[in-house]
Design a protein around this motif. Structure first.
Motif, PDB file in Angstrom:
ATOM      1  N   ARG A  77       2.579  12.837  15.906  1.00 34.38           N
ATOM      2  CA  ARG A  77       0.960  12.193  15.697  1.00 34.38           C
ATOM      3  C   ARG A  77       0.756  12.516  17.071  1.00 34.38           C
ATOM      4  O   ARG A  77       1.600  12.140  18.145  1.00 34.38           O
ATOM      5  CB  ARG A  77       0.807  10.788  15.419  1.00 34.38           C
ATOM      6  CG  ARG A  77      -0.156  10.339  15.172  1.00 34.38           C
ATOM      7  CD  ARG A  77       0.194   9.605  14.117  1.00 34.38           C
ATOM      8  NE  ARG A  77      -0.690   7.833  14.497  1.00 34.38           N
ATOM      9  CZ  ARG A  77      -1.101   7.481  13.072  1.00 34.38           C
ATOM     10  NH1 ARG A  77      -0.817   7.594  12.551  1.00 34.38           N
ATOM     11  NH2 ARG A  77      -1.785   6.388  13.707  1.00 34.38           N
ATOM     12  N   LYS A 130     -11.774   6.193  15.798  1.00 32.86           N
ATOM     13  CA  LYS A 130     -10.989   7.360  15.915  1.00 32.86           C
ATOM     14  C   LYS A 130     -10.675   6.685  14.299  1.00 32.86           C
ATOM     15  O   LYS A 130      -9.712   4.954  14.388  1.00 32.86           O
ATOM     16  CB  LYS A 130      -9.978   7.092  16.591  1.00 32.86           C
ATOM     17  CG  LYS A 130     -10.127   8.614  17.521  1.00 32.86           C
ATOM     18  CD  LYS A 130      -8.946   9.618  17.717  1.00 32.86           C
ATOM     19  CE  LYS A 130      -9.518  10.449  18.969  1.00 32.86           C
ATOM     20  NZ  LYS A 130      -9.833   9.880  19.453  1.00 32.86           N
ATOM     21  N   HIS A 167       1.508  -4.672  12.422  1.00 31.21           N
ATOM     22  CA  HIS A 167       1.611  -5.820  11.352  1.00 31.21           C
ATOM     23  C   HIS A 167       2.067  -7.316  11.990  1.00 31.21           C
ATOM     24  O   HIS A 167       3.367  -7.147  12.807  1.00 31.21           O
ATOM     25  CB  HIS A 167       2.351  -5.254  10.521  1.00 31.21           C
ATOM     26  CG  HIS A 167       1.761  -4.183  10.206  1.00 31.21           C
ATOM     27  ND1 HIS A 167       1.694  -2.771  10.583  1.00 31.21           N
ATOM     28  CD2 HIS A 167       1.518  -3.693   8.084  1.00 31.21           C
ATOM     29  CE1 HIS A 167       1.048  -2.187   9.652  1.00 31.21           C
ATOM     30  NE2 HIS A 167       1.228  -2.615   8.692  1.00 31.21           N
ATOM     31  N   SER A 199      -8.776   7.325  10.260  1.00 31.83           N
ATOM     32  CA  SER A 199      -8.263   7.797   9.092  1.00 31.83           C
ATOM     33  C   SER A 199      -9.536   8.756   8.887  1.00 31.83           C
ATOM     34  O   SER A 199     -10.548   8.840   8.613  1.00 31.83           O
ATOM     35  CB  SER A 199      -8.030   7.787   7.728  1.00 31.83           C
ATOM     36  OG  SER A 199      -6.731   6.638   8.660  1.00 31.83           O
ATOM     37  N   ARG A 254     -11.925   3.007   5.929  1.00 33.55           N
ATOM     38  CA  ARG A 254     -11.581   3.778   4.905  1.00 33.55           C
ATOM     39  C   ARG A 254     -11.672   2.815   3.962  1.00 33.55           C
ATOM     40  O   ARG A 254     -10.710   1.482   3.993  1.00 33.55           O
ATOM     41  CB  ARG A 254      -9.747   4.045   5.678  1.00 33.55           C
ATOM     42  CG  ARG A 254      -8.918   4.638   4.974  1.00 33.55           C
ATOM     43  CD  ARG A 254      -7.394   4.906   5.344  1.00 33.55           C
ATOM     44  NE  ARG A 254      -6.664   3.545   5.363  1.00 33.55           N
ATOM     45  CZ  ARG A 254      -5.993   3.799   6.244  1.00 33.55           C
ATOM     46  NH1 ARG A 254      -4.908   4.587   6.398  1.00 33.55           N
ATOM     47  NH2 ARG A 254      -5.007   2.217   5.957  1.00 33.55           N
ATOM     48  N   SER A 285       1.884   4.949   8.398  1.00 33.68           N
ATOM     49  CA  SER A 285       1.749   5.630   7.334  1.00 33.68           C
ATOM     50  C   SER A 285       3.460   6.097   7.370  1.00 33.68           C
ATOM     51  O   SER A 285       3.645   7.418   8.589  1.00 33.68           O
ATOM     52  CB  SER A 285       0.974   5.786   6.187  1.00 33.68           C
ATOM     53  OG  SER A 285       0.888   7.589   6.842  1.00 33.68           O
ATOM     54  N   ARG A 320      -3.121  -5.843  10.492  1.00 29.57           N
ATOM     55  CA  ARG A 320      -2.866  -6.401   8.713  1.00 29.57           C
ATOM     56  C   ARG A 320      -1.663  -7.585   8.635  1.00 29.57           C
ATOM     57  O   ARG A 320      -0.727  -7.101   8.921  1.00 29.57           O
ATOM     58  CB  ARG A 320      -2.881  -5.287   8.591  1.00 29.57           C
ATOM     59  CG  ARG A 320      -2.747  -5.237   7.007  1.00 29.57           C
ATOM     60  CD  ARG A 320      -2.946  -3.914   6.006  1.00 29.57           C
ATOM     61  NE  ARG A 320      -1.370  -2.918   5.201  1.00 29.57           N
ATOM     62  CZ  ARG A 320      -1.049  -3.385   4.508  1.00 29.57           C
ATOM     63  NH1 ARG A 320      -1.275  -4.025   3.423  1.00 29.57           N
ATOM     64  NH2 ARG A 320      -0.298  -2.581   4.108  1.00 29.57           N
ATOM     65  N   SER A 340      -4.512   1.624   3.442  1.00 37.17           N
ATOM     66  CA  SER A 340      -5.287  -0.460   3.165  1.00 37.17           C
ATOM     67  C   SER A 340      -6.887   0.175   3.482  1.00 37.17           C
ATOM     68  O   SER A 340      -6.829   0.945   3.735  1.00 37.17           O
ATOM     69  CB  SER A 340      -4.869  -1.196   4.105  1.00 37.17           C
ATOM     70  OG  SER A 340      -4.872  -0.887   5.307  1.00 37.17           O
ATOM     71  N   THR A 355       1.222  -1.375   0.397  1.00 39.60           N
ATOM     72  CA  THR A 355      -0.621  -0.053  -0.169  1.00 39.60           C
ATOM     73  C   THR A 355       0.674   1.116  -0.608  1.00 39.60           C
ATOM     74  O   THR A 355       1.468   1.810  -1.653  1.00 39.60           O
ATOM     75  CB  THR A 355      -0.728  -0.052   1.104  1.00 39.60           C
ATOM     76  OG1 THR A 355       0.043  -0.304   2.308  1.00 39.60           O
ATOM     77  CG2 THR A 355      -2.272  -0.833   1.131  1.00 39.60           C
TER      78      THR A 355
HETATM   79  O1  TXA Z   1      -1.977   0.693   4.307  1.00 39.93           O
HETATM   80  C1  TXA Z   1      -1.879   1.186   5.687  1.00 39.93           C
HETATM   81  O2  TXA Z   1      -2.518   0.869   6.250  1.00 39.93           O
HETATM   82  C2  TXA Z   1      -0.815   1.456   5.870  1.00 39.93           C
HETATM   83  C3  TXA Z   1       0.904   0.784   5.882  1.00 39.93           C
HETATM   84  C4  TXA Z   1       1.738   1.162   5.977  1.00 39.93           C
HETATM   85  O3  TXA Z   1       0.132  -0.949   6.399  1.00 39.93           O
HETATM   86  N1  TXA Z   1      -1.078   2.168   7.205  1.00 39.93           N
HETATM   87  C5  TXA Z   1      -1.579   2.644   7.356  1.00 39.93           C
HETATM   88  O4  TXA Z   1      -1.148   3.698   9.141  1.00 39.93           O
HETATM   89  O5  TXA Z   1      -1.848   3.571   6.834  1.00 39.93           O
HETATM   90  P1  TXA Z   1      -1.551   4.694   9.897  1.00 39.93           P
HETATM   91  O6  TXA Z   1      -1.802   4.438  11.308  1.00 39.93           O
HETATM   92  O7  TXA Z   1      -1.475   5.843   8.496  1.00 39.93           O
HETATM   93  O8  TXA Z   1      -3.593   4.733   8.976  1.00 39.93           O
HETATM   94  C6  TXA Z   1      -4.073   4.116   9.726  1.00 39.93           C
HETATM   95  C7  TXA Z   1      -5.564   4.308  10.287  1.00 39.93           C
HETATM   96  C8  TXA Z   1      -5.142   4.925  10.803  1.00 39.93           C
HETATM   97  O9  TXA Z   1      -6.529   6.174  11.024  1.00 39.93           O
HETATM   98  C9  TXA Z   1      -5.615   4.641  12.770  1.00 39.93           C
HETATM   99  O10 TXA Z   1      -6.410   5.680  13.225  1.00 39.93           O
HETATM  100  C10 TXA Z   1      -6.527   3.784  12.042  1.00 39.93           C
HETATM  101  O11 TXA Z   1      -6.285   3.449  10.974  1.00 39.93           O
HETATM  102  N2  TXA Z   1      -6.734   2.664  13.025  1.00 39.93           N
HETATM  103  C11 TXA Z   1      -5.746   1.617  13.869  1.00 39.93           C
HETATM  104  N3  TXA Z   1      -5.832   1.022  14.835  1.00 39.93           N
HETATM  105  C12 TXA Z   1      -7.983   1.307  14.572  1.00 39.93           C
HETATM  106  C13 TXA Z   1      -8.710   1.080  16.019  1.00 39.93           C
HETATM  107  N4  TXA Z   1      -8.257  -0.193  16.731  1.00 39.93           N
HETATM  108  N5  TXA Z   1      -9.364   1.325  15.853  1.00 39.93           N
HETATM  109  C14 TXA Z   1      -9.872   1.846  14.530  1.00 39.93           C
HETATM  110  N6  TXA Z   1      -9.085   2.769  14.065  1.00 39.93           N
HETATM  111  C15 TXA Z   1      -7.980   2.498  13.992  1.00 39.93           C
END
Ligand code: TXA
Ligand code: MG
Length: 321
Positions: free
Chosen positions: A54, A225, A63, A227, A198, A143, A117, A184, A31
């Motif tokens: 952040r 919560k 992961h 993105s 998302r 990311s 993931r 993703s 991704t």
């Molecule tokens: O493709 C992707 O998902 C990439 C690659 C590196 O794996 N990662 C990514 O991570 O986009 P990040 O942190 O930039 O975005 C992940 C989103 C964040 O907005 C976060 O809030 C959400 O996933 N997230 C993570 N854990 C969560 C949870 N327990 N409940 C709700 N949202 C969650």
């Protein structure tokens, strides 16, 4: 930071050791690039937050190398989530599930759920396996960009985003340009049926084709919560517009068949919608480097990936149109 351009088995194994010792390792996924840390090491994870700038209540995705690790992190896993994992892992899909104790507040932002993931990228998978062989449980990786900025799809872009914030002992693994190019699909699996939080390359039609029906809004915990809670997510500095007519001196990204108006600076001509996603963030970066006043993105399509593309383009243009 050290950039590892030749990801040999030895280099990846050293990177796994570095993670285990508490260093940060940015790595390629299909991704976007992730900024990795040992997901059970509070200090290492806190560095992710400071390097990215952040807010600490924003949860991280853990992961893992395979579906077999799912139950290490999650509990009360619904059947549909197992089905999703079997269908789409390794792949561009994150599942949000009720957490086990190992998923601490510093990973989940204090929520009772954890994001998991299995990425589909050879360097990432080897890194995760090696890390697990050293006794590691999972790699937290958002990311690899500064908070609110565009996700990097190359190792070079990781360096541009985070180079000045990383320590000399942190690593960046170069695995070439991310194949998919946008983050993703995130699917909330804490309710009676899955809910897409998302959109991404695992599309709603992919889900429908596998007879997985997603829920309507309403019967779910709205406090979750993710993105998009932040208006400035995925934003380049250049103003981005969607389906407006490009003026002289402005940038344009559109499918190859779309003609460039006179005086407009063409930044990308993808031939397919997949290719559009693949180049999108690179074009955002290019527009910033060229210091364009405006980047016009033109896309009219009903391809399954379009929902995710429109989501990212709209977020990039937020507050600025
Ligand atoms: O493709 C992707 O998902 C990439 C690659 C590196 O794996 N990662 C990514 O991570 O986009 P990040 O942190 O930039 O975005 C992940 C989103 C964040 O907005 C976060 O809030 C959400 O996933 N997230 C993570 N854990 C969560 C949870 N327990 N409940 C709700 N949202 C969650
Ligand atoms: Mg991100």
């Amino acid at each position: 930071m050290e950039l590892i351009s030749n990801c040999t088995a030895d280099a990846i194994s050293n990177a796994a050791k570095a993670l285990k010792e508490g260093h940060l390792v940015a790595f390629p996924t299909e991704t976007v690039y992730g900024l990795g840390a040992d997901a059970t090491n509070e200090q290492a994870v806190s560095r992710i937050y400071s390097v990215k700038g952040r807010p600490t209540d924003h949860p991280l995705i853990v992961h893992i190398s395979s579906i077999n690790k799912l139950e290490d992190w999650a509990t009360d896993i619904p059947d549909y989530a197992i089905k999703l994992a079997k269908e789409f892992w390794p792949g561009p899909m994150t599942l949000i599930l009720p957490r086990k104790d190992i998923a601490k507040d510093f990973i989940t932002g204090g929520q009772d759920s954890v994001g998991l993931r299995v990425p589909d990228q050879p360097v990432a998978l080897t890194l995760l396996k090696e890390f697990e062989e050293l006794g590691g449980q999972g790699v937290a990786a958002p990311s690899a960009n500064r908070f609110g900025a565009v996700s990097p799809t190359t190792a070079e872009a990781v360096g541009e985003e985070l180079g000045e914030y990383l320590d000399s002992t942190d690593l960046v693994l170069d695995g070439g340009q991310s194949l998919i190019g946008i983050e993703s699909t995130i699917i909330d699996c804490t309710g009676v049926s899955p809910r897409v939080l998302r959109p991404g390359a695992v599309s709603r039609s992919n889900l429908r084709n596998r007879e997985i029906s997603t829920s309507v809004e309403g019967n779910f915990n709205k406090k979750i919560k993710t993105s998009g809670d932040f208006d400035s997510h995925y934003s380049p500095r250049t103003k981005v517009s969607l389906n407006e007519i490009a003026q002289k001196g402005e940038g344009l990204l559109a499918l190859a068949e779309f003609e460039t108006p006179i005086g407009v600076i063409r930044l990308g001509s993808p031939k397919t919608i997949e290719d559009f996603a693949h180049v999108l963030y690179d074009v955002f970066r290019m527009a910033d480097k060229l210091k364009l006043n405006k980047l016009n993105v033109h896309i009219e399509s009903d391809h399954p990936l379009t929902e995710a593309l429109l989501d990212r383009i709209k977020k990039a243009s937020n507050l600025k149109i």
